[in-house]
Design a protein around this motif. Structure first.
Motif, short mmCIF file in Angstrom:
data_model
loop_
_atom_site.label_atom_id
_atom_site.label_comp_id
_atom_site.label_asym_id
_atom_site.label_seq_id
_atom_site.Cartn_x
_atom_site.Cartn_y
_atom_site.Cartn_z
N HIS A 105 0.93 -1.35 0.03
CA HIS A 105 -0.04 0.05 -0.14
C HIS A 105 0.94 1.34 -0.10
O HIS A 105 0.79 2.10 -0.98
N PRO A 134 4.26 3.31 -0.43
CA PRO A 134 5.52 2.84 -1.18
C PRO A 134 6.80 3.31 -0.40
O PRO A 134 6.68 4.12 0.60
N CYS A 179 2.62 0.16 -5.71
CA CYS A 179 2.14 0.88 -4.45
C CYS A 179 0.97 1.82 -4.67
O CYS A 179 0.69 2.10 -5.86
N ILE A 215 3.83 3.98 -8.61
CA ILE A 215 2.71 4.19 -7.59
C ILE A 215 1.67 4.80 -8.67
O ILE A 215 1.79 5.58 -9.39
#
Length: 106
Positions: free
Chosen positions: A13, A15, A52, A70
């Motif tokens: 979840h 980064p 992430c 991300i």
């Protein structure tokens, strides 16, 4: 005998970093001690990519052979105000970003 080469991916979840591995600690990334330890272990295990979220914006970068991707949120993208690594993010009056929600192909 042929040796099969495999690709290893990691999903998390939060980064380890937003843009670069040596950036300062912030709300949206891991502290530097944890980051350094885990990134070293991932690279030693030949992990190629880490996916992430948490940042509510698209971002990412490289730590040598390891790519950190991300992806923004499905629901609400936040616009950076001030320090892009930290708070305050005004959740009562958020500035919505221009990143598009939904799937991201990388």
């Amino acid at each position: 005998k042929k040796i099969k080469k495999s690709t290893s991916l990691v999903f998390a979840h939060i980064p380890p970093f937003i843009n670069k591995p040596d950036e300062p600690d912030g709300y949206f990334n891991w502290d530097q001690n944890s980051r350094s330890r885990v990134l070293s272990a991932l690279k030693a295990a030949n992990v190629t990519t880490m996916f992430c979220g948490h940042y509510h914006r698209n971002a990412g970068g490289w730590d040598e052979s390891l790519e950190v991707v991300i992806t923004s949120a499905v629901g609400c993208q936040l616009k950076a105000r001030g320090d892009p690594l930290g708070l305050p993010v005004d959740f009562t009056n958020p500035a919505l970003g221009k990143d598009v929600s939904g799937f991201r192909v990388v």
